[in-house]
Design an enzyme around this catalytic site. Structure first.
Site, PDB file in Angstrom:
ATOM      1  N   GLY A   1       3.195  -7.601  -1.929  1.00  0.00           N
ATOM      2  CA  GLY A   1       4.581  -7.039  -2.697  1.00  0.00           C
ATOM      3  C   GLY A   1       5.493  -6.593  -1.902  1.00  0.00           C
ATOM      4  O   GLY A   1       6.790  -6.791  -1.978  1.00  0.00           O
ATOM      5  N   THR A   2       5.045  -5.318  -1.269  1.00  0.00           N
ATOM      6  CA  THR A   2       6.077  -4.715  -0.430  1.00  0.00           C
ATOM      7  C   THR A   2       6.643  -5.532   0.526  1.00  0.00           C
ATOM      8  O   THR A   2       7.850  -5.457   0.810  1.00  0.00           O
ATOM      9  CB  THR A   2       5.409  -3.246   0.232  1.00  0.00           C
ATOM     10  OG1 THR A   2       4.764  -2.584  -0.985  1.00  0.00           O
ATOM     11  CG2 THR A   2       6.188  -2.367   0.904  1.00  0.00           C
TER      12      THR A   2
ATOM     13  N   SER B   1       2.051 -10.466  -5.264  1.00  0.00           N
ATOM     14  CA  SER B   1       0.887  -9.688  -4.644  1.00  0.00           C
ATOM     15  C   SER B   1      -0.363 -10.139  -5.183  1.00  0.00           C
ATOM     16  O   SER B   1      -0.543  -9.975  -6.616  1.00  0.00           O
ATOM     17  CB  SER B   1       1.210  -8.405  -4.708  1.00  0.00           C
ATOM     18  OG  SER B   1      -0.044  -7.689  -3.812  1.00  0.00           O
ATOM     19  N   ALA B   2      -1.640 -10.689  -4.565  1.00  0.00           N
ATOM     20  CA  ALA B   2      -2.578 -11.274  -5.039  1.00  0.00           C
ATOM     21  C   ALA B   2      -3.597  -9.990  -5.658  1.00  0.00           C
ATOM     22  O   ALA B   2      -4.262 -10.348  -6.563  1.00  0.00           O
ATOM     23  CB  ALA B   2      -3.510 -11.630  -4.103  1.00  0.00           C
ATOM     24  N   HIS B   3      -3.570  -8.566  -5.306  1.00  0.00           N
ATOM     25  CA  HIS B   3      -4.473  -7.725  -5.716  1.00  0.00           C
ATOM     26  C   HIS B   3      -4.250  -7.221  -7.083  1.00  0.00           C
ATOM     27  O   HIS B   3      -4.824  -6.451  -7.724  1.00  0.00           O
ATOM     28  CB  HIS B   3      -4.615  -6.496  -4.768  1.00  0.00           C
ATOM     29  CG  HIS B   3      -3.407  -5.726  -4.807  1.00  0.00           C
ATOM     30  ND1 HIS B   3      -3.429  -4.352  -5.314  1.00  0.00           N
ATOM     31  CD2 HIS B   3      -2.302  -5.630  -4.284  1.00  0.00           C
ATOM     32  CE1 HIS B   3      -2.209  -3.717  -5.215  1.00  0.00           C
ATOM     33  NE2 HIS B   3      -1.688  -4.551  -4.388  1.00  0.00           N
TER      34      HIS B   3
ATOM     35  N   CYS C   1       1.692   4.218  -6.290  1.00  0.00           N
ATOM     36  CA  CYS C   1       2.499   5.093  -5.257  1.00  0.00           C
ATOM     37  C   CYS C   1       3.028   6.272  -5.524  1.00  0.00           C
ATOM     38  O   CYS C   1       3.512   6.741  -4.488  1.00  0.00           O
ATOM     39  CB  CYS C   1       3.614   4.101  -4.486  1.00  0.00           C
ATOM     40  SG  CYS C   1       3.148   2.551  -4.758  1.00  0.00           S
TER      41      CYS C   1
ATOM     42  N   ASN D   1       6.187  -1.895 -13.857  1.00  0.00           N
ATOM     43  CA  ASN D   1       4.705  -1.474 -13.529  1.00  0.00           C
ATOM     44  C   ASN D   1       4.351  -0.112 -13.975  1.00  0.00           C
ATOM     45  O   ASN D   1       3.128   0.136 -14.242  1.00  0.00           O
ATOM     46  CB  ASN D   1       4.608  -1.172 -11.974  1.00  0.00           C
ATOM     47  CG  ASN D   1       5.620  -0.489 -11.109  1.00  0.00           C
ATOM     48  OD1 ASN D   1       6.913  -0.908 -11.268  1.00  0.00           O
ATOM     49  ND2 ASN D   1       5.371   0.699 -10.714  1.00  0.00           N
TER      50      ASN D   1
ATOM     51  N   THR E   1      -0.289 -14.588  12.672  1.00  0.00           N
ATOM     52  CA  THR E   1      -1.477 -15.322  12.516  1.00  0.00           C
ATOM     53  C   THR E   1      -1.735 -15.204  10.930  1.00  0.00           C
ATOM     54  O   THR E   1      -2.130 -14.081  10.531  1.00  0.00           O
ATOM     55  CB  THR E   1      -2.803 -14.936  13.402  1.00  0.00           C
ATOM     56  OG1 THR E   1      -2.299 -15.281  14.571  1.00  0.00           O
ATOM     57  CG2 THR E   1      -3.929 -15.835  13.013  1.00  0.00           C
TER      58      THR E   1
HETATM   59  C1  LIG Z   1       6.419  -4.008  -9.445  1.00  0.00           C
HETATM   60  C2  LIG Z   1       5.536  -3.858  -7.930  1.00  0.00           C
HETATM   61  N1  LIG Z   1       6.210  -4.135  -7.015  1.00  0.00           N
HETATM   62  C3  LIG Z   1       5.602  -4.061  -5.787  1.00  0.00           C
HETATM   63  C4  LIG Z   1       4.367  -3.667  -5.511  1.00  0.00           C
HETATM   64  C5  LIG Z   1       3.880  -3.506  -4.064  1.00  0.00           C
HETATM   65  O1  LIG Z   1       2.891  -4.497  -3.981  1.00  0.00           O
HETATM   66  P1  LIG Z   1       1.862  -4.282  -2.877  1.00  0.00           P
HETATM   67  O2  LIG Z   1       0.822  -3.266  -3.225  1.00  0.00           O
HETATM   68  O3  LIG Z   1       1.278  -5.771  -2.820  1.00  0.00           O
HETATM   69  O4  LIG Z   1       2.637  -3.938  -1.441  1.00  0.00           O
HETATM   70  C6  LIG Z   1       3.681  -2.953  -6.692  1.00  0.00           C
HETATM   71  C7  LIG Z   1       2.672  -2.385  -6.624  1.00  0.00           C
HETATM   72  O5  LIG Z   1       2.112  -1.449  -7.135  1.00  0.00           O
HETATM   73  C8  LIG Z   1       4.468  -3.041  -8.068  1.00  0.00           C
HETATM   74  O6  LIG Z   1       3.863  -2.803  -9.097  1.00  0.00           O
END
Ligand SMILES: Cc1ncc(COP(=O)(O)O)c(C=O)c1O
Length: 387
Positions: free
Chosen positions: A71-72, A199-201, A326, A151, A237
């Site tokens: 995601g980031t 983001s897959a996790h 975070c 989130n 890669t």
């Molecule tokens: C809304 C949102 N965007 C972005 C991210 C960041 O994703 P990643 O952990 O895959 O970098 C998060 C992670 O908590 C999120 O909740």
């Protein structure tokens, strides 16, 4: 000790079926997708199959999916590179005050580099005002970035309406769907989305893999320099096991979405009913049943310090959080809670509970049973008052 994981908004456990799908790509199918021999072509084939399948889920074209590390990275690629690649047209970006740090801090970075950023207010449930958004668009606006689901407080923003406004004004629309993909239906055509981060996790896939959807014809350059992977937009890669795992996880989430949402909504209601029996407690964000994620509940307690609550719950085997993954280690009040108008002192008493596939009614009973004495104890020792 009993273990109850109630922090699925931070990350989800890898689904066993996803792990099984990934395994061969760690061992016998280890090829580099850029190689010409069969090891390479097998890897490339797996990537392209996954790309096609992922695209289908959001009603995109296969070539519009760019694999990233999560995601980031997707948010950074979208915001920075729409910014820099379209600076000729303008330098104005519109976003909200409740974005994840990946969008928030990228916008702040761009602000320092001469971009003008409009930070839209939200109402007390976290919703953006569509009139305000439309009025903020000027001739210099190049991008609107509004997250799909928040989130911290679970608010689901009206992305289809935002997409319509952006399309009519001829500005790009990016949405961060990291919390919503796999939980809510997303159609990039019907919602007029130009860029979408995932983001897959967050949907029982592996960590370190995600994607950015980029509508065909969008003017955007790569964030990093390197090879010509991902049509030149994301060198490096490819993470083949990650990509295969993400595809499997997303398809499972889509298939199981409805059933999961019904179950989680029921459990969320149970939590709310149980918690609101505690005096001086409340729910942050929209009420259960309104436009909010089915698995997210953000609770507030007067005279209680959120971090202490998280640590005391952890001592009982319960994993919850005070905010986003975070920001839990910084003692700063959540910018999201501040944006919905919560007083500073009340922001410190928040607890985010996020449910998942493995959460049962028994888990919720255990959580409620343990939470009440913890709140009571913390109020007894609180310098702020309480009982
Ligand atoms: C809304 C949102 N965007 C972005 C991210 C960041 O994703 P990643 O952990 O895959 O970098 C998060 C992670 O908590 C999120 O909740």
């Amino acid at each position: 000790m009993k273990q109850v994981y109630l922090d699925h908004a931070a990350t989800t456990p890898l689904d066993k079926r996803v792990l099984d799908a990934m395994k061969p790509y760690f061992s016998e199918k280890f090829g580099n997708a850029s190689s010409l021999h069969s090891f390479g072509t097998d890897a490339m084939e797996a990537i392209e199959k996954a790309r096609e399948s992922i695209a289908k889920v959001i009603n995109a074209k296969s070539e519009e999916i760019v694999f990233t590390s999560g995601g980031t990275e997707s948010d950074n690629l979208a915001l920075q590179e729409i910014g820099y690649s379209n600076r000729g047209k303008g330098n104005h970006i519109i976003t909200t005050k409740i974005e994840h740090h990946a969008v928030e801090n990228t916008c702040k970075f761009l602000e320092k580099d001469g971009f003008e950023v409009t930070w839209l207010d939200v109402d007390k449930e976290g919703f953006v005002d569509l009139n305000e958004l439309e009025k903020s668009i000027t001739g210099k606006t190049i991008l609107v970035s509004v997250m799909h689901a928040n989130n911290e407080i679970g608010t689901i923003e009206p992305v289809a309406e935002i997409g319509k406004i952006c399309k009519s004004k001829g500005v790009y629309f990016h949405t961060d769907t990291v919390q919503s993909l796999g939980k809510e239906k997303i159609d990039v055509e019907a919602m007029n989305i130009d860029l979408l981060s995932a983001s897959a996790h967050k949907f029982y896939g592996p960590k370190g893999i995600g994607f950015l959807y980029v509508r065909k014809g969008t003017k955007i350059n790569p964030l990093m320099q390197g090879g010509i992977h991902e049509k030149g937009l994301r060198p490096g890669t490819e993470n083949v096991p990650g990509i295969v795992g993400m595809e499997k996880a997303l398809n499972l989430a889509e298939k199981e979405m409805e059933k999961e949402n019904i179950k989680e909504r029921k459990l969320a209601k149970k939590i709310v009913e149980g918690v609101l029996k505690i005096e001086n407690s409340w729910i942050n964000g929209p009420p259960v049943g309104k436009k909010r994620l089915s698995n997210n509940i953000n609770l507030g307690f007067d005279f209680v310090e959120g971090e202490s609550m998280v640590l005391m719950l952890s001592d009982k085997g319960i994993a919850a959080s005070t905010g986003s993954a975070c920001s839990t280690k910084s003692l700063k009040p959540s910018h999201v809670l501040r944006a919905i108008g919560l007083q500073l002192v009340k922001c410190h008493g928040s607890l985010r509970v996020s449910l998942g596939k493995g959460t049962s009614a028994k888990d919720i009973n255990y959580f409620l049973q343990e939470l009440k004495p913890i709140v009571k104890r913390l109020r007894e020792i609180s310098p702020l008052g309480g009982k």
